[in-house]
Write a protein that holds these residues in place. Structure first.
Motif, mmCIF file in Angstrom:
data_model
loop_
_atom_site.group_PDB
_atom_site.id
_atom_site.type_symbol
_atom_site.label_atom_id
_atom_site.label_comp_id
_atom_site.label_asym_id
_atom_site.label_seq_id
_atom_site.Cartn_x
_atom_site.Cartn_y
_atom_site.Cartn_z
ATOM 1 N N LYS A 219 0.930 -1.181 0.095
ATOM 2 C CA LYS A 219 -0.001 0.092 0.002
ATOM 3 C C LYS A 219 1.103 1.139 -0.047
ATOM 4 C CE LYS A 219 -3.728 1.636 2.717
ATOM 5 N NZ LYS A 219 -4.892 1.487 1.556
ATOM 6 N N THR B 266 -9.027 4.663 0.268
ATOM 7 C CA THR B 266 -7.879 4.142 0.875
ATOM 8 C C THR B 266 -7.951 2.592 1.154
ATOM 9 O OG1 THR B 266 -8.881 4.582 2.902
ATOM 10 C CG2 THR B 266 -7.410 6.152 2.262
ATOM 11 N N ASP C 228 -6.678 1.275 -2.208
ATOM 12 C CA ASP C 228 -5.386 1.733 -2.696
ATOM 13 C C ASP C 228 -3.916 0.735 -2.305
ATOM 14 O OD1 ASP C 228 -3.665 3.691 -3.625
ATOM 15 O OD2 ASP C 228 -3.693 4.904 -1.648
#
Length: 403
Positions: free
Chosen positions: A188, A288, A291
């Motif tokens: 990430k 997020t 991601d």
């Protein structure tokens, strides 16, 4: 003529704006578009190329990139034209990375620039040379030698007589953070970075080589994973080419899940990565939870097992090492030789006979030991051996390992 040139320039500038706008709509919202490129020094140069394409070109035309052609990847001093050198490896990383980027809607220019520059700091004779040079650096008051940090050193502070190429933060960050094993299935990005953070991370990594760093973009994450995909099967093929292992020795779960040839291994790993990272294409900016890049559980486990096999049977196997005792001695004597020249030049006793083209700013910012580190790290394998022989070192012979 002047009017025509201005018309051409205006047209090219308009085309670049059109390309920037097309990126905004064509790439995934989590991609890093070219107009977000951040440079340490602002540039007013009118250029029809987009920012990350400029970076890729700057790296490709650097002197350090030219020297990739005679840098060890894994196997040193072997007379076999089919063995991978560093220049082929970075091209493979670039190609694999761009394929991943195209399918996931990421910025291929950024991926290419990071991939082409990621190993530019490797010294002669690969990772073994890196370990040798690191010991010498520490003994002379320098930080541990790390090829990813040296890549930044070359591109940002050494090329162009010390002024560097003024590459974008996203490219430099991807190069700095490409190194290190990824044990988790997912990678990430750490997006909140600027040049101040980059400089702190570089300093922290110098102080602690084991410090884990994560790229700030998904494109940087792609290169980090593509690096492994590019070398894992290719190193097996090189070892098989040299008759050092045979294909049947690859662990059965790895052969079954990944394949037993470089082509099959690359295809399987890329396919699995695309399938398990496909959420990127449909994710919104700022999502997020989506991601990340990653492999499936079974493939990730098989990849870890194959890495372990390679480390045990290839990288750490003393039977695969050339005469590194002599190479170590050559490193020691060359470092001492050039350090003496640098100290004597500092005292005004002679003209320094290396790095004569460097700018006064570089010379002021780098002490004698740091100059010698940069000079040795930039050498190709062949040039290193020629210089070592010229000062009286006994150099190792090239090996003929039949298949």
């Amino acid at each position: 003529m002047i009017k025509r040139n201005m018309e051409h320039r205006d047209w090219l500038h308009a085309m670049r704006q059109e390309l920037d706008e097309r990126e905004q709509s064509a790439l995934a919202p989590l991609a890093c578009v070219s107009c977000r490129a951040i440079r340490r020094i602002g540039e007013t140069l009118v250029d029809h190329r987009q920012a990350f394409a400029q970076d890729a070109d700057r790296i490709l035309h650097s002197k350090a990139y030219t020297r990739y052609i005679d840098k060890t990847q894994v196997f040193s001093l072997v007379d076999n034209d089919h063995i991978t050198h560093r220049v082929l490896h970075v091209q493979m990383v670039s190609r694999i990375g761009r394929t991943i980027g195209r399918f996931l809607g990421l910025n291929e220019d950024l991926i290419e620039a990071i991939a082409l520059g990621h190993d530019i700091g490797h010294p002669p004779f690969g990772h073994e040379g890196e370990r040798i040079l690191s010991k010498i650096c520490r003994r002379h008051g320098l930080a541990s030698f790390q090829h990813n940090i040296q890549s930044i050193q070359f591109l940002d502070r050494f090329e162009r007589s010390g002024s560097g190429w003024n590459l974008s933060l996203q490219v430099l960050d991807g190069i700095l953070c490409h190194d290190g094993e990824v044990h988790a299935r997912r990678l990430k990005p750490d997006r909140e970075k600027d040049f101040a953070v980059h400089d702190r991370e570089r300093a922290a990594k110098q102080a602690d080589p084991g410090l884990p760093l994560v790229p700030m973009t998904l494109e940087g994450c792609v290169v980090r994973l593509a690096d492994t995909i590019a070398y894992i099967g290719r190193d097996l093929e090189d070892a098989i080419e040299l008759g050092l292992i045979n294909r049947q020795e690859i662990p059965e779960p790895c052969r079954r899940l990944l394949g037993d040839s470089n082509g099959t291994i690359v295809y399987t790993l890329v396919t699995d990565l695309l399938v398990h990272s496909s959420q990127i294409r449909g994710a919104a900016a700022g999502d997020t939870d989506s991601d990340y890049l990653g492999f499936g559980e079974e493939v990730a486990a098989a990849l870890r097992q194959l890495k372990s096999f390679n480390y045990r049977r290839i990288y750490a196997n003393p039977a695969f090492k050339p005469d590194f005792a002599r190479i170590h001695e050559c490193y020691e004597r060359l470092f001492a030789h050039y350090l003496d020249l640098a100290h004597r030049a500092e005292r005004g006793e002679n003209d320094r006979s290396f790095l004569t083209s460097m700018s006064p700013a570089y010379l002021v910012a780098h002490g004698p030991a740091a100059m010698v580190r940069d000079y040795l790290a930039g050498m190709t394998d062949a040039y290193f051996l020629r210089q070592a022989e010229a000062i009286g070192c006994a150099i190792p012979e090239r090996l003929c390992l039949p298949k």
